[in-house]
Enzyme design. Structure first.
Site, PDB file in Angstrom:
ATOM      1  N   TYR A 201       0.879  -1.175   0.000  1.00  0.00           N
ATOM      2  CA  TYR A 201       0.000   0.000   0.000  1.00  0.00           C
ATOM      3  C   TYR A 201       0.913   1.220   0.000  1.00  0.00           C
ATOM      4  O   TYR A 201       1.724   1.377   0.920  1.00  0.00           O
ATOM      5  CB  TYR A 201      -0.857   0.049   1.263  1.00  0.00           C
ATOM      6  CG  TYR A 201      -1.941  -1.016   1.381  1.00  0.00           C
ATOM      7  CD1 TYR A 201      -1.644  -2.311   1.810  1.00  0.00           C
ATOM      8  CD2 TYR A 201      -3.274  -0.706   1.101  1.00  0.00           C
ATOM      9  CE1 TYR A 201      -2.637  -3.275   1.952  1.00  0.00           C
ATOM     10  CE2 TYR A 201      -4.277  -1.670   1.238  1.00  0.00           C
ATOM     11  CZ  TYR A 201      -3.957  -2.949   1.663  1.00  0.00           C
ATOM     12  OH  TYR A 201      -4.946  -3.884   1.805  1.00  0.00           O
ATOM     13  N   PRO A 293     -12.365   0.400  -0.013  1.00  0.00           N
ATOM     14  CA  PRO A 293     -11.623  -0.871  -0.089  1.00  0.00           C
ATOM     15  C   PRO A 293     -10.262  -0.891   0.599  1.00  0.00           C
ATOM     16  O   PRO A 293      -9.691  -1.972   0.757  1.00  0.00           O
ATOM     17  CB  PRO A 293     -11.449  -1.078  -1.601  1.00  0.00           C
ATOM     18  CG  PRO A 293     -11.566   0.277  -2.191  1.00  0.00           C
ATOM     19  CD  PRO A 293     -12.494   1.055  -1.317  1.00  0.00           C
ATOM     20  N   LYS A 297     -11.951  -4.863   3.750  1.00  0.00           N
ATOM     21  CA  LYS A 297     -12.902  -5.323   4.754  1.00  0.00           C
ATOM     22  C   LYS A 297     -14.288  -5.700   4.205  1.00  0.00           C
ATOM     23  O   LYS A 297     -15.070  -6.362   4.896  1.00  0.00           O
ATOM     24  CB  LYS A 297     -13.092  -4.251   5.838  1.00  0.00           C
ATOM     25  CG  LYS A 297     -11.878  -4.062   6.705  1.00  0.00           C
ATOM     26  CD  LYS A 297     -11.721  -5.219   7.682  1.00  0.00           C
ATOM     27  CE  LYS A 297     -10.344  -5.318   8.251  1.00  0.00           C
ATOM     28  NZ  LYS A 297      -9.637  -6.546   7.941  1.00  0.00           N
ATOM     29  N   TYR A 384      -6.274  -5.394  10.616  1.00  0.00           N
ATOM     30  CA  TYR A 384      -6.124  -5.931   9.250  1.00  0.00           C
ATOM     31  C   TYR A 384      -6.448  -7.428   9.203  1.00  0.00           C
ATOM     32  O   TYR A 384      -7.099  -7.896   8.268  1.00  0.00           O
ATOM     33  CB  TYR A 384      -4.700  -5.665   8.730  1.00  0.00           C
ATOM     34  CG  TYR A 384      -4.590  -5.819   7.228  1.00  0.00           C
ATOM     35  CD1 TYR A 384      -4.900  -4.764   6.372  1.00  0.00           C
ATOM     36  CD2 TYR A 384      -4.194  -7.031   6.659  1.00  0.00           C
ATOM     37  CE1 TYR A 384      -4.817  -4.900   4.996  1.00  0.00           C
ATOM     38  CE2 TYR A 384      -4.107  -7.181   5.277  1.00  0.00           C
ATOM     39  CZ  TYR A 384      -4.417  -6.112   4.454  1.00  0.00           C
ATOM     40  OH  TYR A 384      -4.344  -6.265   3.092  1.00  0.00           O
TER      41      TYR A 384
END
Ligand code: APR
Ligand code: PHB
Length: 393
Positions: A201, A293, A297, A384
């Site tokens: 990310y 997004p 989840k 997470y």
């Protein structure tokens, strides 16, 4: 026509609920607006929390996931020219996530349903929900030009954000909570090996980017884009160039590009409906809530709703418990709001919201602070991998 639980929608929520109830001898009929092919060709999420993995195994649809899915022990946050790995496994006492596409989950569930010879009716139109505030609800729909009536004990509204279930509830019986974000994601699926073994990310001055994957030979990449953008404005070349500019240089140097086999733009939204139970109608998954997004989840929240409804129905039918279904909304919403918070926070942390240098410095400080502290990394990791499911007892 008669069944115990009428399920509206054959996405992952409806199919998983149907399969779990089937294994308990509880009869269901699934009504779906689209064709099976259409449902299978929607490209969606791909990261499963441990709780969802366990639930798929409990539903006896975990065999292919266990063979072909990839367990990920961590992921990377890239920002300010550096990288910080969040070691999910060591930060959460051994918990991990599994990369296995929603498309594959759906395929496995469809196969199980057809082996179970349980009824799914595809390409239904004009689905209408009746009498769910009374003891004997009904669903009517049109199939092949004929109107059919389905009597049932309960209705599960698993028909996604645009479905008919939530829209059937009187406006004054529900409250919605919503946030739109001033950007979207453009996503590309390509038959190329993933650039890295784990997800990356990236927060970058040009905007967010994400390197993800479906398998060793199938990659999924995203970049933040404008809400006004159209897919036609994003040639493959423009997409790859933009992605490379936003990820660390050594990663970009390794990126193998190829023709996109799917490309789409999605807006980002947070949305919650309260309550989620209306008499004998229960909203499940995207029908009740949407998350942006970032954090993966959406599908996982659908699974935890299914867990709660499945166990409550099972105990209602088999043990005569009449208190559990009453608590459905409260139990689901406690977990949903925490996942909404995490998804909103990850989105705020990683995207470019404006050119305001103060905001950028705060974002930078937040990234430095969270990744530099054990407490910070732990809070990212435990959210997470997925917060625990509340036991239904
Ligand atoms: N009648 C029958 N079916 C309908 C109707 C209707 N009026 N409206 C929608 N549907 C169907 C849709 O065609 C779709 O197949 O309901 C299904 C809903 O599926 P999803 O949108 O996938 O929602 P859900 O099953 O809750 O899945 C969880 O979370 O964040 C996301 O990617 C994730 O799509 C996943 C979702
Ligand atoms: C994906 O692979 O599609 C994906 C992965 C992680 C996210 C969102 C999407 O946070």
């Amino acid at each position: 026509m008669k069944t115990q639980v009428a399920i509206i929608g054959a996405g992952p929520s409806g199919l998983l609920l149907g399969q779990l109830l089937h294994l308990q001898g509880i009869d269901t009929v699934i009504l779906e607006a689209k064709t099976p092919d259409y449902v299978l060709h929607r490209i969606r999420a791909g990261v499963l929390e441990q709780g969802m993995v366990d639930l798929l195994r409990e539903a006896k649809v975990g065999a292919r996931m266990d063979r072909e899915g990839h367990v990920h022990d961590g992921f990377t946050l890239a920002f300010n020219g550096r990288r910080e790995r969040i070691d999910l496994k060591s930060l959460t006492n051994g918990k991990t996530v599994t990369v296995y596409g929603q498309t594959e989950v759906t395929r496995d569930l469809m196969q199980a349903r057809s082996e179970a010879r349980a009824l799914s009716i595809y390409e239904t139109t004009d689905v209408q929900l009746h009498d769910f505030y009374r003891d004997q609800p009904r669903v009517t729909f049109v199939k092949d030009g004929e109107t059919v009536e389905l009597e049932c004990d309960y209705i599960a509204g698993c028909d996604g954000f645009h479905g008919v279930s939530r829209q059937s509830v009187p406006a004054d019986a529900l409250k919605t909570f919503e946030r739109d974000y001033p950007f979207g994601w453009i996503g590309v699926l390509s038959e190329t090996p993933p650039v890295a073994p784990e997800l990356i990310y990236a927060n970058h001055p040009r905007g967010f980017a994400l390197c993800s994957m479906r398998s060793d030979v199938l990659s999924r990449y995203y970049v933040q884009c404008s809400l006004e953008d159209k897919v036609e404005q994003w040639s493959d070349e423009r997409f790859w160039t933009e992605l490379k500019s936003r990820i660390p240089e050594d990663v970009a140097a390794k990126l193998i590009t190829g023709p996109s086999i799917e490309k789409s733009i999605a807006p980002l939204r947070s949305f919650v409906t309260e309550p989620m139970k209306f008499g004998r109608l229960f909203l499940v998954g995207d029908a009740a809530h949407i998350v942006p997004p970032t954090g993966a989840k959406g599908l996982n929240l659908a699974a935890s709703d299914v867990y709660t409804l499945y166990h409550s129905l099972r105990k209602t039918y088999h043990e005569g418990r009449n208190d559990l279904l009453e608590k459905y909304s409260q139990i689901c919403l406690r977990r949903i709001w925490k996942a909404e918070r995490f998804s909103w926070w990850m989105t705020s942390l990683l995207h470019k919201f404006s050119d305001d240098p103060f905001n950028q410095r705060i974002q930078s400080a937040e990234l430095e602070y969270y990744t530099g502290s054990l407490a910070g990394r732990t809070t990212i990791a435990e959210n997470y991998v997925g917060l625990p499911y509340e036991p239904i007892e």
